[in-house]
Design a protein around this motif. Sequence first.
Motif, short mmCIF file in Angstrom:
data_model
loop_
_atom_site.label_atom_id
_atom_site.label_comp_id
_atom_site.label_asym_id
_atom_site.label_seq_id
_atom_site.Cartn_x
_atom_site.Cartn_y
_atom_site.Cartn_z
N ARG A 1 -1.85 -0.24 1.24
CA ARG A 1 -3.17 0.40 1.27
C ARG A 1 -3.19 1.63 0.36
O ARG A 1 -4.14 1.84 -0.41
N ALA A 2 -2.15 2.45 0.43
CA ALA A 2 -2.09 3.66 -0.39
C ALA A 2 -2.04 3.30 -1.87
O ALA A 2 -2.65 3.98 -2.70
N ARG A 3 -1.32 2.23 -2.20
CA ARG A 3 -1.27 1.79 -3.61
C ARG A 3 -2.65 1.36 -4.08
O ARG A 3 -3.05 1.66 -5.21
N ARG B 1 1.16 9.77 -1.44
CA ARG B 1 1.25 9.12 -0.14
C ARG B 1 2.21 7.94 -0.20
O ARG B 1 3.00 7.71 0.72
N VAL B 2 2.16 7.17 -1.29
CA VAL B 2 3.07 6.05 -1.48
C VAL B 2 4.51 6.57 -1.46
O VAL B 2 5.38 6.00 -0.77
N GLU C 1 -5.37 2.46 -3.14
CA GLU C 1 -6.21 3.66 -3.26
C GLU C 1 -5.66 4.61 -4.33
O GLU C 1 -6.18 5.71 -4.50
N ASP D 1 0.80 0.22 5.21
CA ASP D 1 0.26 1.50 4.78
C ASP D 1 0.55 1.76 3.31
O ASP D 1 -0.29 2.32 2.59
N ALA E 1 -3.04 6.37 -4.27
CA ALA E 1 -2.56 7.60 -3.64
C ALA E 1 -1.05 7.67 -3.80
O ALA E 1 -0.29 7.39 -2.86
N GLU E 2 -0.61 8.05 -4.99
CA GLU E 2 0.81 8.00 -5.34
C GLU E 2 1.69 8.90 -4.49
O GLU E 2 2.80 8.51 -4.10
#
Length: 90
Positions: free
Chosen positions: A38-40, A47-48, A42, A35, A44-45
């Motif tokens: 995937r967040a990286r 979320r990371v 995208e 996950d 999505a800091e």
Amino acid sequence: MASERTPFDSIEGAREYVGLLREAAQKTIESVHQDIARARSESAERRVDALQLVTYKLDRLSRHLDASHRLLNDLRTLRRLILGERPGSE
């Protein structure tokens, strides 16, 4: 009223249960790492960051479960020594 059996009716049962929890924690850590990747991708800091905190907490839980598993092993060995049992004679 008959009592229900639980995983904690014996040291062996508790040890097996903790072992299953250890496996589940490891699988979850692996999933969270995916996950994070995937967040990286995208960007999505936030979320990371949140997932990294989840990883940290799961790692701490995993360490506690490892320690519990070792303690249950020790207790099982001590019980066998005290009662003169042989391994596998349950």
